[in-house]
Design a protein around this motif. Structure first.
Motif, PDB file in Angstrom:
ATOM      1  N   PRO A   1       2.244  11.219  -3.474  1.00  0.00           N
ATOM      2  CA  PRO A   1       1.433  10.417  -2.542  1.00  0.00           C
ATOM      3  C   PRO A   1       1.324  11.107  -1.184  1.00  0.00           C
ATOM      4  O   PRO A   1       2.235  11.819  -0.766  1.00  0.00           O
ATOM      5  CB  PRO A   1       2.221   9.106  -2.431  1.00  0.00           C
TER       6      PRO A   1
ATOM      7  N   GLU B   1       4.875  11.765 -11.402  1.00  0.00           N
ATOM      8  CA  GLU B   1       3.784  11.023 -10.772  1.00  0.00           C
ATOM      9  C   GLU B   1       3.150  11.876  -9.680  1.00  0.00           C
ATOM     10  O   GLU B   1       3.802  12.734  -9.091  1.00  0.00           O
ATOM     11  CB  GLU B   1       4.292   9.702 -10.189  1.00  0.00           C
TER      12      GLU B   1
ATOM     13  N   ARG C   1       4.928   1.745   0.888  1.00  0.00           N
ATOM     14  CA  ARG C   1       5.824   2.172  -0.185  1.00  0.00           C
ATOM     15  C   ARG C   1       6.579   3.444   0.202  1.00  0.00           C
ATOM     16  O   ARG C   1       7.779   3.566  -0.053  1.00  0.00           O
ATOM     17  CB  ARG C   1       5.019   2.404  -1.464  1.00  0.00           C
ATOM     18  N   GLU C   2       5.886   4.365   0.853  1.00  0.00           N
ATOM     19  CA  GLU C   2       6.548   5.599   1.266  1.00  0.00           C
ATOM     20  C   GLU C   2       7.561   5.347   2.374  1.00  0.00           C
ATOM     21  O   GLU C   2       8.629   5.960   2.410  1.00  0.00           O
ATOM     22  CB  GLU C   2       5.503   6.622   1.724  1.00  0.00           C
TER      23      GLU C   2
ATOM     24  N   ASP D   1       0.830  -1.190   0.000  1.00  0.00           N
ATOM     25  CA  ASP D   1       0.000   0.000   0.000  1.00  0.00           C
ATOM     26  C   ASP D   1       0.875   1.255   0.000  1.00  0.00           C
ATOM     27  O   ASP D   1       2.104   1.198   0.059  1.00  0.00           O
ATOM     28  CB  ASP D   1      -0.970  -0.005   1.184  1.00  0.00           C
ATOM     29  N   VAL D   2       0.207   2.417  -0.060  1.00  0.00           N
ATOM     30  CA  VAL D   2       0.930   3.683  -0.186  1.00  0.00           C
ATOM     31  C   VAL D   2       1.836   3.915   1.014  1.00  0.00           C
ATOM     32  O   VAL D   2       2.996   4.328   0.876  1.00  0.00           O
ATOM     33  CB  VAL D   2      -0.073   4.841  -0.346  1.00  0.00           C
ATOM     34  N   ARG D   3       1.325   3.643   2.218  1.00  0.00           N
ATOM     35  CA  ARG D   3       2.117   3.893   3.420  1.00  0.00           C
ATOM     36  C   ARG D   3       3.398   3.063   3.411  1.00  0.00           C
ATOM     37  O   ARG D   3       4.490   3.580   3.662  1.00  0.00           O
ATOM     38  CB  ARG D   3       1.285   3.582   4.671  1.00  0.00           C
TER      39      ARG D   3
ATOM     40  N   ALA E   1      -3.941  12.746   3.640  1.00  0.00           N
ATOM     41  CA  ALA E   1      -4.711  12.076   2.593  1.00  0.00           C
ATOM     42  C   ALA E   1      -6.191  12.446   2.687  1.00  0.00           C
ATOM     43  O   ALA E   1      -6.870  12.626   1.666  1.00  0.00           O
ATOM     44  CB  ALA E   1      -4.533  10.559   2.705  1.00  0.00           C
TER      45      ALA E   1
ATOM     46  N   VAL F   1       0.051  10.432   2.995  1.00  0.00           N
ATOM     47  CA  VAL F   1      -0.249   9.426   4.014  1.00  0.00           C
ATOM     48  C   VAL F   1      -0.840  10.114   5.237  1.00  0.00           C
ATOM     49  O   VAL F   1      -0.421  11.205   5.612  1.00  0.00           O
ATOM     50  CB  VAL F   1       1.037   8.659   4.409  1.00  0.00           C
TER      51      VAL F   1
END
Length: 781
Positions: A191, A188, A6-7, A2-4, A197, A193
Motif C-alpha cells: 500500500p 499482498e 490501516r497503515e 481506509d488505507v491511511r 500513491a 499513502v
C-alpha cells in the motif's frame, strides 16, 4: 477503514513493540546503576574506581535512552532482495543494489517481492532474539533512507516518513521510488499513502506516454536533490510539482552525504505553522543534537511566537523595507520616554553641579552618534555624562599639572559614578531597552508619527499603531510580521553584557583550603540534575526557504541574519506570491544571499492536481499573471469541479456546511475548506464538531498544503483581499488531489452554469490533459 488509517494502525502496532523493548532496556540500565551504587560501601580505591566507571557507563546509557524515548521512530524503507544476501552486525542486508532476479515479469507487468523492511529511528533496538526492531539512523543500513532518489533508488521501493507525537503515530507519508513495479509484501500489494500513491497511479498507467511523464518527474526532482551544495540552489515550479518535498529530501541528502560540513545545522523556514506541521512529517529531525530545525516565520525568534494575523494593508506596512529605517529611529528615540528625568544634580568639590535638559540632550545625541546597538552605548553615555559634569564643575581649570588633573579626574569618576543619585539617574535616563518595549512605544500614534516622518503616510502610521496596541508586554498578540520587527530591533538594541555571577563560597573551603574532590560520574549526575539552558542558534550551515515568494523584505532580513556563512536552497513560485511588491522583496533577498552564485532549476510537471482542476486554476493564473506558464497537469479523474452558490449572505454558513459534508462523504481522506481571511473565525464556528478530516483555513494559510478535496468559499472576496488576491486565489484552487468544489458568495456573480464570473475563463485551445501529457513526453504545448 481506509488505507491511511490501516497503515497508521500497523505502524502503531510496531511502535508499541519498540516501546515495550525500550522499557526493558531502561529497566536493565537502572538495575546496573543501582548495582554500581551499592559498591560505594567498599572503601578500597580499586572498588571506587570500578564504581565510578560503571556508574558513568550505565548513566550515559540510561540518559541516552531517556532522551531519545519520545518521538523515537520516524522512518521506514521497504527493500528488494540484496545482490549478495550478506547481512551486517545489525541484521540488515549490506548490499546496495538489488539481486538480478529481484524483479520478474508476470503478464506484461513488472513484479517484485519486498524482501526486507527496516524501521529507522534515533537509536538501534534489537529484540530478545537480536532481530532489528529499529535501525539507528547513523548506521550504514539506514543510508538508503537518505541517499536513495527516484533515479538511483538502489533496493528501495518505498520510503515512508512516520510522524508521531510522544508514543502515538499521527500520520505516514510515502515516497515511491519505483512506481513502475507492482510490489508485493507478504503476498499482498504494497500500500502507498500520500504523494507516493499519485506517483503509483501515474507509473502504472497503460502506455509509454505516462511512463515517460513519470521518468521526467523523477529526473527533474533527482537533479535538484543531488545538485552541488555550494552557493544558492533556486527551485521554481508551480503548484503540485513537489518543490517542498524535493527541498526536504535535498536537506536529508546533503546532511547524510557531508555531515561534518553541515554540523552547524540546517534551518528549514516555512511561511505558516500549518506548513511546518506538514514539513515535520516529511523530514524528521535527523540528529541527536537537532541538526535540522524547522521553523515558521512567526517562531523564528527565540521567545516569540506569532498568534495573530494582520490585515493585508497592515502587513504591507510592516513588511516593507522602509520599516528598517522606522525601527532605527524608534530604537533610539524611545529613550526620550514620557517621564524621563530632564535634570541631573550631583555634589562635587563641595558644591552642587547640574546638567539641564539642553545639556543632557547634547550628551544623548553625542552618545547616539556611535554605530553600536543602543543598549551597548550605555557605557559611552555614562562616560559622556561624567565628562559633562567635570566640565560643568570647572574642574579642568583647577589643575595646571597634567598628572594632578588625571589623578583628580579618576577620583571624580569614582566618587560621582558610584553615587546612588547618579546610578538612579542613569537607570532612568538610559534604561535597558527591549524589542517588545520599542513595539509598545510605537503603539503611541503621536510618537510613532515623529519617528516615521517622511517614511510612512499618516494613514499607514495609524494602521501600524493600532495593530501594535494588541501586543502585550509578555509578547501575546504578535503576528508573523511583528516577529520580523522584533528580530530587527534585537540587532538595533543589542543585549547588555551581564556581569558574571560570583560562585558562592563554601565555608569548608575556608577551613581546609581545598575544593571538594568529585568523580566524573558525580559531575555527570550533577549536570543532569541542573541542565544548562541551550542558547538559541542564530547561524546555520544551510538554509532552506520554502514558499520564498511570500517573504516580505523585513522577513528576508530576518532569515538572512541566520545564514551569513550558509549555503542555501530557495524554493518558490512567483505565480503564487501573496506579497504585493515583489521587486522590493527581491532587493532584500539579494542582500540576504550576499551575492552568492545561484544555480536555478525549474519543476514543470503538476502531478497533484487532475487536469479538470488545473484548467480552472490556470484560467485564474492567466488573469493574475498574463503570459505565465502553468505546470503541466498529467492525469485526469473524470470528475469535473463542482460549482454552487449561496442565495444570500445569510445562507452562506448553511451552504458551506452542506458542501463540506458532501465532500467528506465523497472522499475517504482530508478536506480543506479555504475561506477569505476575514471569514476564518466564523467559518471555524460554522463547521465545528464535524469529522476530524476537515480543516478550515484562511486563504493565506493554504500555501504549500494539499487535501484530497478542497472547498473554496467566496472566490471574489479572496481575490479582492489585496493587490495579490488573484494569486492567492490561484493557490487556493490548486490544493486538491481529487475533487474541487467552489461555493460562490454574495459578490461572485455566478452565471447560469453556476461558475462565478471570476472563474469563467476558458483554457487556451488545445490545453487538454492529453495535449499536456504529450508535451510532457516531448516538449511544452
Amino acid at each position: 477503514m481506509d488505507v491511511r488509517d490501516r497503515e497508521i494502525r500497523d505502524e502503531q502496532r510496531h511502535l508499541d513493540t519498540v516501546y515495550r523493548r525500550l522499557a526493558e532496556k531502561i529497566h536493565e540500565a537502572e538495575y546496573l546503576m543501582a548495582d554500581a551504587a551499592r559498591r560505594v560501601q567498599v572503601g578500597t580505591p580499586g572498588a571506587l574506581a570500578e564504581r565510578d566507571a560503571q556508574v558513568f557507563s550505565a548513566g550515559r546509557h540510561l540518559a541516552r535512552l531517556n532522551n531519545e524515548f519520545e518521538d523515537f521512530l520516524f522512518g521506514r524503507i521497504d527493500l528488494l532482495a540484496g545482490k549478495d544476501g550478506t547481512r551486517g552486525p545489525d541484521g540488515a542486508q549490506t548490499s546496495v543494489e538489488p539481486a538480478d532476479d529481484a524483479v520478474r515479469e508476470e503478464g506484461g507487468v513488472r513484479v517484485a517481492d519486498i524482501a526486507e523492511t527496516l524501521h529507522i529511528g534515533r537509536l538501534g533496538v534489537l529484540d530478545a532474539d537480536y532481530v532489528p526492531l529499529v535501525i539507528d539512523w547513523r548506521a550504514p543500513a539506514a543510508a538508503p533512507f537518505y541517499r536513495a532518489t527516484p533515479v538511483a533508488p538502489g533496493r528501495v521501493v518505498r520510503r515512508r516518513v512516520i510522524r508521531s507525537r510522544g508514543r502515538q503515530v499521527l500520520g505516514v507519508e510515502d515516497d515511491l521510488l519505483r512506481p513502475e513495479l507492482r510490489a508485493l509484501h507478504g503476498g499482498e500489494e504494497l500500500p502507498v499513502v500520500g504523494d507516493g500513491a499519485l506517483m503509483a497511479a501515474l507509473g502504472r498507467a497503460r502506455g509509454h506516454r505516462m511512463s515517460d511523464i513519470v521518468a521526467s518527474i523523477q529526473a527533474e526532482q533527482d537533479e535538484v536533490i543531488r545538485a552541488p551544495a555550494g552557493s544558492v540552489t533556486e527551485v521554481t515550479g508551480g503548484p503540485g510539482t513537489g518543490k517542498t518535498a524535493v527541498a526536504l529530501h535535498r536537506a536529508a541528502y546533503l546532511l547524510y552525504r557531508d555531515r561534518r560540513r553541515y554540523a552547524g545545522g540546517i534551518l528549514v523556514v516555512s511561511p505558516t505553522p500549518l506548513l511546518v506541521s506538514y514539513t515535520e512529517g516529511v523530514l524528521p529531525a535527523l540528529g541527536e543534537e537537532g541538526q535540522v530545525a524547522i521553523r515558521a516565520l512567526g517562531s523564528l525568534v527565540e521567545g516569540a511566537e506569532a498568534d495573530s494575523y494582520d490585515d493585508q494593508a497592515t502587513a504591507r506596512v510592516k513588511g516593507s523595507a522602509v520599516m528598517a529605517r522606522v525601527l532605527h529611529r524608534a530604537a533610539r528615540g524611545v529613550l526620550d520616554a514620557p517621564g524621563a528625568p530632564e535634570r541631573l544634580r550631583v555634589v562635587a568639590f563641595g558644591r552642587r553641579v547640574e546638567l539641564d535638559a539642553e545639556a543632557l540632550g547634547r550628551v544623548r545625541r553625542q552618545a547616539l552618534s556611535g554605530t553600536a546597538p543602543v543598549n551597548l552605548l550605555r557605557p559611552r553615555a555614562r562616560r559622556l555624562l561624567l565628562d559633562a559634569l567635570w566640565d560643568a564643575a570647572g574642574a579642568a581649570t583647577r589643575y595646571e599639572a597634567q598628572a594632578l588633573a588625571a589623578e583628580a579626574r579618576e577620583a571624580f569618576n569614582e566618587d560621582i559614578g558610584t553615587e546612588e543619585v547618579f546610578q538612579d539617574f542613569l537607570d532612568a535616563w538610559w534604561p535597558e531597552i527591549t524589542p517588545l518595549g520599542v513595539l509598545a512605544a510605537m503603539a503611541d500614534e503621536q510618537r510613532l508619527g515623529r519617528w516615521a516622518r517622511r517614511l510612512l503616510r499618516p494613514r499607514e502610521v495609524r494602521q501600524l499603531a493600532r495593530a501594535l496596541r494588541r501586543v502585550t508586554p509578555e509578547g501575546a498578540g504578535l503576528s508573523a510580521h511583528d516577529v520580523a520587527l522584533l528580530d530587527e530591533l534585537r540587532v538595533l538594541l543589542g543585549a547588555p553584557a551581564r556581569p558574571a555571577r560570583p560562585r558562592e563560597a563554601d565555608p569548608l573551603d575556608q577551613l581546609t583550603g581545598l575544593a571538594e574532590v568529585t568523580t566524573y560520574a558525580d559531575r555527570t549526575a550533577a549536570r543532569r540534575e541542573a541542565p544548562e539552558r541551550e542558547e538559541e542558534r542564530t547561524d546555520y550551515a544551510h538554509i532552506i526557504v520554502d514558499e520564498a515568494q511570500d517573504l516580505t523584505p523585513m522577513q528576508w532580513r530576518m532569515v538572512g541574519r541566520r545564514g551569513r556563512q550558509a549555503t542555501w536552497t530557495v524554493v518558490g513560485d512567483p505565480a503564487q506570491s501573496s506579497w504585493p511588491a515583489p521587486e522590493e522583496a527581491a532587493e532584500e533577498k539579494a542582500a540576504a544571499l550576499r551575492g552568492r552564485t545561484r544555480r536555478t532549476f525549474e519543476l514543470t510537471v503538476n502531478y497533484r492536481n487532475p487536469a479538470e482542476i488545473a484548467r480552472v486554476a490556470d484560467g485564474v493564473l492567466r488573469r493574475a499573471m498574463p503570459g505565465a506558464q502553468p505546470p503541466r497537469a498529467v492525469r485526469e479523474t473524470g470528475v469535473a469541479p463542482r460549482f454552487t452558490a449561496a442565495a444570500t449572505a445569510d445562507a452562506l454558513p448553511g451552504a458551506v456546511g452542506e458542501e463540506a459534508d458532501r465532500l467528506l462523504a465523497e472522499v475517504p481522506g482530508t478536506v480543506g475548506v479555504v475561506v477569505p481571511m476575514r471569514r476564518r473565525a466564523a467559518a471555524a464556528q460554522w463547521l465545528a464538531g464535524r469529522d476530524g478530516r476537515l480543516v478550515v483555513l484562511g486563504s493565506l494559510e493554504a500555501k504549500g498544503l494539499e487535501y484530497d478535496a478542497t472547498l473554496v468559499v467566496a472566490p471574489a472576496e479572496i481575490a479582492e483581499e489585496s493587490p495579490a488576491g488573484l494569486r492567492v486565489l490561484y493557490v487556493a484552487l490548486t490544493r486538491a488531489t481529487q475533487r474541487l468544489s467552489v461555493l460562490s458568495g454574495p459578490t461572485d456573480r455566478p452565471g447560469q452554469d453556476g461558475v462565478p464570473e471570476l472563474l469563467a475563463v476558458r483554457p487556451a485551445a488545445g490545453a487538454t490533459a492529453e495535449a499536456a501529457a504529450g508535451a510532457a513526453a516531448g516538449g511544452r504545448p
